[in-house]
Design a protein around this motif. Structure first.
Motif, PDB file in Angstrom:
ATOM      1  N   LEU A   1      29.220   3.896  34.207  1.00 31.28           N
ATOM      2  CA  LEU A   1      28.698   4.471  35.445  1.00 31.28           C
ATOM      3  C   LEU A   1      29.521   5.685  35.864  1.00 31.28           C
ATOM      4  O   LEU A   1      28.961   6.694  36.325  1.00 31.28           O
ATOM      5  N   ASP A   2      30.839   5.613  35.684  1.00 29.55           N
ATOM      6  CA  ASP A   2      31.685   6.764  36.013  1.00 29.55           C
ATOM      7  C   ASP A   2      31.304   7.977  35.165  1.00 29.55           C
ATOM      8  O   ASP A   2      31.200   9.105  35.673  1.00 29.55           O
TER       9      ASP A   2
ATOM     10  N   VAL B   1      29.672  11.717  36.182  1.00 26.63           N
ATOM     11  CA  VAL B   1      30.251  12.995  35.785  1.00 26.63           C
ATOM     12  C   VAL B   1      29.200  13.861  35.090  1.00 26.63           C
ATOM     13  O   VAL B   1      29.093  15.067  35.347  1.00 26.63           O
ATOM     14  N   VAL B   2      28.402  13.249  34.220  1.00 26.68           N
ATOM     15  CA  VAL B   2      27.421  14.018  33.451  1.00 26.68           C
ATOM     16  C   VAL B   2      26.371  14.635  34.356  1.00 26.68           C
ATOM     17  O   VAL B   2      26.020  15.811  34.221  1.00 26.68           O
ATOM     18  N   ILE B   3      25.850  13.836  35.306  1.00 21.71           N
ATOM     19  CA  ILE B   3      24.765  14.367  36.145  1.00 21.71           C
ATOM     20  C   ILE B   3      25.266  14.915  37.470  1.00 21.71           C
ATOM     21  O   ILE B   3      24.478  15.362  38.294  1.00 21.71           O
ATOM     22  N   ASP B   4      26.617  14.854  37.680  1.00 24.69           N
ATOM     23  CA  ASP B   4      27.226  15.444  38.875  1.00 24.69           C
ATOM     24  C   ASP B   4      26.611  14.869  40.142  1.00 24.69           C
ATOM     25  O   ASP B   4      26.202  15.598  41.047  1.00 24.69           O
TER      26      ASP B   4
ATOM     27  N   PRO C   1      28.559   4.951  24.891  1.00 26.55           N
ATOM     28  CA  PRO C   1      28.525   6.367  25.293  1.00 26.55           C
ATOM     29  C   PRO C   1      27.211   7.055  24.959  1.00 26.55           C
ATOM     30  O   PRO C   1      26.715   7.857  25.751  1.00 26.55           O
ATOM     31  N   LEU C   2      26.638   6.765  23.784  1.00 26.32           N
ATOM     32  CA  LEU C   2      25.393   7.436  23.418  1.00 26.32           C
ATOM     33  C   LEU C   2      24.285   7.077  24.396  1.00 26.32           C
ATOM     34  O   LEU C   2      23.503   7.939  24.823  1.00 26.32           O
ATOM     35  N   GLN C   3      24.231   5.810  24.782  1.00 29.66           N
ATOM     36  CA  GLN C   3      23.191   5.400  25.720  1.00 29.66           C
ATOM     37  C   GLN C   3      23.427   5.987  27.108  1.00 29.66           C
ATOM     38  O   GLN C   3      22.470   6.296  27.824  1.00 29.66           O
ATOM     39  N   VAL C   4      24.685   6.146  27.490  1.00 25.81           N
ATOM     40  CA  VAL C   4      24.973   6.778  28.783  1.00 25.81           C
ATOM     41  C   VAL C   4      24.443   8.203  28.796  1.00 25.81           C
ATOM     42  O   VAL C   4      23.787   8.639  29.750  1.00 25.81           O
ATOM     43  N   HIS C   5      24.714   8.962  27.732  1.00 23.97           N
ATOM     44  CA  HIS C   5      24.233  10.345  27.673  1.00 23.97           C
ATOM     45  C   HIS C   5      22.712  10.389  27.596  1.00 23.97           C
ATOM     46  O   HIS C   5      22.080  11.272  28.199  1.00 23.97           O
ATOM     47  N   ALA C   6      22.121   9.443  26.860  1.00 21.48           N
ATOM     48  CA  ALA C   6      20.658   9.409  26.798  1.00 21.48           C
ATOM     49  C   ALA C   6      20.068   9.081  28.160  1.00 21.48           C
ATOM     50  O   ALA C   6      19.054   9.658  28.581  1.00 21.48           O
ATOM     51  N   LEU C   7      20.687   8.144  28.872  1.00 23.63           N
ATOM     52  CA  LEU C   7      20.204   7.782  30.205  1.00 23.63           C
ATOM     53  C   LEU C   7      20.371   8.959  31.171  1.00 23.63           C
ATOM     54  O   LEU C   7      19.499   9.222  32.009  1.00 23.63           O
ATOM     55  N   ALA C   8      21.486   9.679  31.052  1.00 28.29           N
ATOM     56  CA  ALA C   8      21.691  10.843  31.915  1.00 28.29           C
ATOM     57  C   ALA C   8      20.604  11.883  31.692  1.00 28.29           C
ATOM     58  O   ALA C   8      20.088  12.475  32.645  1.00 28.29           O
TER      59      ALA C   8
ATOM     60  N   ALA D   1      15.865  14.386  34.082  1.00 28.90           N
ATOM     61  CA  ALA D   1      14.477  14.835  33.945  1.00 28.90           C
ATOM     62  C   ALA D   1      13.571  14.238  35.016  1.00 28.90           C
ATOM     63  O   ALA D   1      12.370  14.483  35.000  1.00 28.90           O
ATOM     64  N   GLY D   2      14.150  13.434  35.913  1.00 31.83           N
ATOM     65  CA  GLY D   2      13.366  12.874  36.999  1.00 31.83           C
ATOM     66  C   GLY D   2      12.651  11.587  36.666  1.00 31.83           C
ATOM     67  O   GLY D   2      11.805  11.121  37.449  1.00 31.83           O
ATOM     68  N   ARG D   3      12.994  10.982  35.512  1.00 30.09           N
ATOM     69  CA  ARG D   3      12.349   9.724  35.130  1.00 30.09           C
ATOM     70  C   ARG D   3      13.260   8.550  35.487  1.00 30.09           C
ATOM     71  O   ARG D   3      14.459   8.725  35.678  1.00 30.09           O
ATOM     72  N   ASN D   4      12.672   7.355  35.526  1.00 35.18           N
ATOM     73  CA  ASN D   4      13.451   6.179  35.915  1.00 35.18           C
ATOM     74  C   ASN D   4      14.130   5.563  34.690  1.00 35.18           C
ATOM     75  O   ASN D   4      13.955   6.031  33.563  1.00 35.18           O
ATOM     76  N   ALA D   5      14.882   4.499  34.942  1.00 34.51           N
ATOM     77  CA  ALA D   5      15.651   3.863  33.881  1.00 34.51           C
ATOM     78  C   ALA D   5      14.929   2.666  33.276  1.00 34.51           C
ATOM     79  O   ALA D   5      15.529   1.933  32.485  1.00 34.51           O
TER      80      ALA D   5
END
Length: 917
Positions: free
Chosen positions: A338-339, A343-346, A364-371, A376-380
């Protein structure tokens, strides 16, 4: 650059020895590099001299421009080099901060400087309280500011131009480059913040002791490369501060070439003389055989040079890794993910719910993919596979490369070429200059030394999958003919990202073309709980129509698998007249009952049960009956059908009764094994060397008549062991062949013991070293022949998918280790052997070389590498195991052990096979 400090004058401390801990504070070793995750001490003792080296350098806090000057030229040089604008670092991080300032934001450096200053003040205060004011005149008693001042006088602002320093600079930049590549999906304005966040993480670095190989095993995106990078970075820090430490090496597994030893010597300019760390990344990009070869070579390398340590990374299933060597990559704590996401999406306020989506924060890969998805305005609310597939799409969407049809077609063609070839693709032979420029302009393709590659392996798999889904390449074409090992991930990605209807069709093609490939793909694709089941289609209400519809689709999946399995199929599923035996079925909700009839009992392939009394009134018609929940998920019927066939295949492999020619050495062992048990049923002692057909044939004929009158029979033998109707039928046919060849007896394939046996003997003591060597060599030779015959007889359509078979011809080089003759407690000998690929050889008579030694024996010699040996002939596999010379089925056990490893790699076996009889 380092600064030598003299020890304090004993007169200045009133001849008092320093109290425990004082020396550490006095010389600054209590202080560490300003980067929290580094921990490198700023001082190191020179052994036996009483002196210390200041292994550190200052970095400029206000150096901000990427690739620009090392300090802000709007400030005066005095201000730039003042205490307030400098932070004390280890050599490695000081260089990184000055040469890549964007990686370390000014605010972060100021925070680290403040923390380091506070630690220095505490150390000084503690020292003063312990030793008194008399110490303040000591030249070694330095505050943080004084340390920096002395450094500034002795060390120029520019980095040393020595060749080693240049190499260290290059290595640091390469590390940053690898980090930036992994941040391809991160917006440019957030990359520095992410790199700064990573530098501030202080979690422990993975441990790889000198002289060892360790392998990080985890699925894609779990953080294997990042974990290896932190270990490699730690080695680089040590290289900055100690000239005896070699600059660590980082290689993609596919870049090593034919010899890891040759590559290492080329990189170091000779043999390693000191500690050296090596990372072998992405071992799974190699086929199983190549991965095994590289791992074995790494094992020899660290034995040859005990100061070298190797860390490899791989997804599960690539290469043979022992439990001692395996290192798991632990999932990230949700808070850490979450931290990073913030940081990625500020954005400090992120809201999404559900335990499923929280799992995306554990790698980490999933965090960047989720970011990327959230930006892009889509949900999780998305499956893992869709999330990762969307990562590539988000990169392409953000970077907006040239979207002309010609360019995209070129990307797909390049992926096909790269996946089909074991060599780089030469740019000049691939396309005209105009298309090459367009491919490079996309930022997805890199041209290096005249060769093309994708910037990320994920792109290669993505466009390979696109070529499959577009029909440019057929699934059944790349699943066989030696292409599958390189295409496997693109195939899995294409199936995963296809529509349910298309994915089902792809699996049908794969199962018929290569059941091993199709089974492996199923193992890679984890069914999501949210996936809709295939069986939600069709008739909605229970009844005969729905029962036949469901059973028909399950039966079609079984038929597809059997089509690929060929002649082995009838051994795995009951057949009548060359077709699967008819099914009687009843479906109620999610539950299904299925019965297989005896021959002639049912006429149609699928019959719906009629009424609740059907099973009772028709019980004699069914050979088997089972009930189960309907399989879930869009590929559920393929898993169900594979698992249905896997159970009888497991039994065949466990019992070692797969069909082979009667001339096979495995058939000779089976015939002798069964003959001993059959004769034991007559209460007669079986000879140890041969059984005359005149004695054996009447017993087998009686058993065969019994088999003909029963559905199935099984016999337990005195002293252990069992055989059944299938064994009797096989032995009956084998004896007929021997009679046709005018053979008079069934002979023991191995010589009898050449030493007398007593009640106190272990069996190994009944065989001389010479006979033990002869038996072991013959059994291993028969095992290689038998393995080839097993694969060709039972898996001919996709034999080249088996890594060991594809490496034929193979020779064996090994050693039998005999206990010392006076060691009365030793119960067995051991054998250690290498399987080595030969460029040419007679597959019907493999070369087997066996030596014999007696204990004591240094088993490390087995793993030592002879540097003069041809690197192209390094072992494919190396094994050490118990040797039981008196076992009847020695060759059979070895051959089935190798085959079982191949089958397990493809998911056709779920567990390891252990053969001890």
């Amino acid at each position: 650059m380092s600064l030598e400090a003299e020890p304090p004058d004993p007169e200045r401390i009133h001849h008092r020895p320093p109290t425990p801990g004082t020396e550490k504070a006095l010389y600054g070793t209590a202080l560490t590099c300003g980067v929290p995750s580094c921990g490198e001490p700023l001082y190191r003792r020179i052994p036996d001299t009483g002196k210390f080296l200041l292994n550190s350098r200052v970095a400029h806090i206000n150096a901000r421009s990427e690739g620009g000057p090392r300090w802000d030229r709007t400030m005066s040089e005095e201000a730039n080099r003042s205490y307030e604008n400098l932070i004390l670092m280890c050599e490695r991080h000081a260089s990184e901060i000055d040469t890549t300032p964007g990686r370390y934001p000014q605010e972060q450096l100021l925070e680290w400087k403040q923390r380091q200053s506070e630690e220095s003040e505490r150390a000084v205060a503690a020292l003063s309280a312990t030793n008194g004011a008399g110490l303040e005149g000591s030249p070694a008693f330095l505050s943080l500011g004084e340390l920096i001042e002395r450094l500034q006088k002795m060390v120029p602002s520019s980095v040393s131009s020595r060749s080693r320093a240049e190499a260290l600079e290059i290595a640091s930049r390469e590390s940053r480059g690898r980090s930036l590549v992994r941040l391809r999906s991160t917006p440019a304005e957030r990359k520095d913040a992410v790199l700064g966040w990573k530098a501030g993480q202080a979690d422990p670095v993975v441990e790889v002791p000198d002289g060892t190989l360790r392998v990080l095993v985890a699925p894609m995106g779990a953080g294997k490369s990042e974990t290896a990078e932190r270990w490699w970075d730690q080695g680089l820090t040590h290289a900055w501060t100690d000239d005896e430490v070699a600059i660590p090496l980082w290689w993609q597994a596919g870049e090593v070439g034919s010899s890891l030893f040759v590559r290492l010597r080329e990189a170091l300019g000779g043999d390693p003389a000191g500690p050296c760390r090596i990372v072998l990344d992405d071992l799974d990009t190699l086929d199983f055989q190549e991965a095994d070869r590289l791992l074995d070579e790494a094992r020899r390398l660290v034995l040859n040079w005990p100061q070298v340590s190797v860390l490899a990374t791989t997804r599960p299933g690539a290469g043979t890794v022992s439990e001692e060597e395996r290192l798991a990559v632990e999932p990230w704590p949700v808070q850490r993910g979450l931290d990073l996401l913030r940081v990625v999406i500020d954005d400090g306020h992120i809201g999404f719910g559900g335990s499923e989506t929280r799992q995306f924060l554990t790698s980490p890969l999933q965090v960047h993919a989720l970011a990327s998805r959230l930006r892009a305005g889509r949900n999780a609310q998305v499956s893992t596979s869709e999330l990762l597939a969307g990562l590539v799409d988000s990169i392409l969407e953000r970077e907006r490369p040239d979207t002309s049809a010609e360019t995209w077609d070129g990307l797909a063609r390049l992926a096909v070429r790269l996946l089909d070839s074991r060599k780089p693709v030469r740019a000049a032979s691939f396309a005209a200059h105009q298309l090459l420029w367009k491919l490079e302009d996309t930022g997805l393709v890199v041209r290096e030394n005249g060769f093309l590659r994708f910037a990320l392996p994920l792109f290669e798999q993505h466009f390979g999958a696109q070529a499959l889904k577009n029909g440019d390449v057929r699934f059944d074409a790349v699943a066989g003919m030696g292409r599958f090992p390189r295409w496997r991930y693109a195939i899995a990605f294409a199936v995963e990202t296809s529509t349910p209807e298309a994915a089902d069709g792809h699996m049908s093609l794969l199962a018929q073309a290569n059941p091993a490939a199709a089974s492996w793909v199923l193992g890679q694709l984890m069914e999501e709980e949210t996936e809709e089941s295939f069986f939600t289609e069709g008739p909605e209400t229970d009844g005969p129509e729905r029962s036949k519809w469901v059973a028909g689709h399950l039966r079609a999946a079984v038929e597809s698998w059997l089509a690929g399995l060929g002649d082995l199929g009838p051994h795995l599923e009951l057949h009548h007249g060359g077709r699967i035996a008819p099914w009687a079925v009843a479906v109620s909700g999610d539950w299904m009952n299925l019965g297989q009839s005896y021959e002639g009992a049912l006429q149609d392939d699928v019959v719906a049960l009629d009424g609740p009394d059907f099973w009772t009134t028709n019980r004699p018609k069914f050979r088997t009956r089972s009930g189960f929940l309907l399989p879930g998920g869009r590929l559920g019927r393929w898993r169900w059908a594979r698992d249905r066939l896997r159970r009888p295949l497991t039994e065949l492999v466990q019992r070692r009764i797969l069909p082979v020619a009667h001339s096979s050495p495995l058939a000779a062992e089976r015939a002798w094994y069964l003959s001993q048990m059959v004769m034991a049923m007559t209460d007669r002692k079986c000879p140890t060397e041969e059984v005359p057909l005149g004695s054996l044939r009447p017993v087998v004929n009686d058993l065969a008549r019994h088999v003909a009158q029963t559905a199935w029979s099984r016999w337990n033998c005195p002293g252990g062991g069992e055989f059944d109707s299938g064994d009797v039928c096989w032995l009956y046919e084998h004896l007929e062949r021997l009679e046709h060849e005018q053979t008079e007896s069934v002979r023991n394939p191995r010589p009898a013991p050449d030493r007398s046996h007593t009640a106190r003997n272990f069996m190994w003591q009944c065989y001389s070293p010479e006979l033990t060597k002869e038996i072991t060599a013959d059994a291993l030779r028969d095992a290689l022949i038998g393995y080839r015959e097993l694969v060709e007889a039972n898996f001919p359509g996709y034999a080249d998918s088996f890594d060991l078979y594809r490496a034929l011809p193979i020779r064996i080089q090994g050693t039998v280790v005999m206990p010392h003759p006076e060691d009365t407690e030793a119960w067995c000998a051991t054998v250690e052997y290498h399987l080595i690929q030969e460029p040419a050889g007679d597959q019907t008579a493999p070369d087997v070389q066996i030596d014999v030694v007696e204990e004591p024996y240094d088993r490390r010699l087995f793993w030592m590498f002879d540097s003069t040996e041809d690197p192209d002939r390094l072992p494919l596999r190396s094994t050490e195991q118990v040797l039981s010379t008196n076992l009847v089925r020695q060759a059979t056990n070895w051959a089935y052990g190798w085959l079982a490893a191949d089958l397990k790699a493809f998911g056709w076996l779920s567990d390891d096979m252990l053969y001890i009889d």
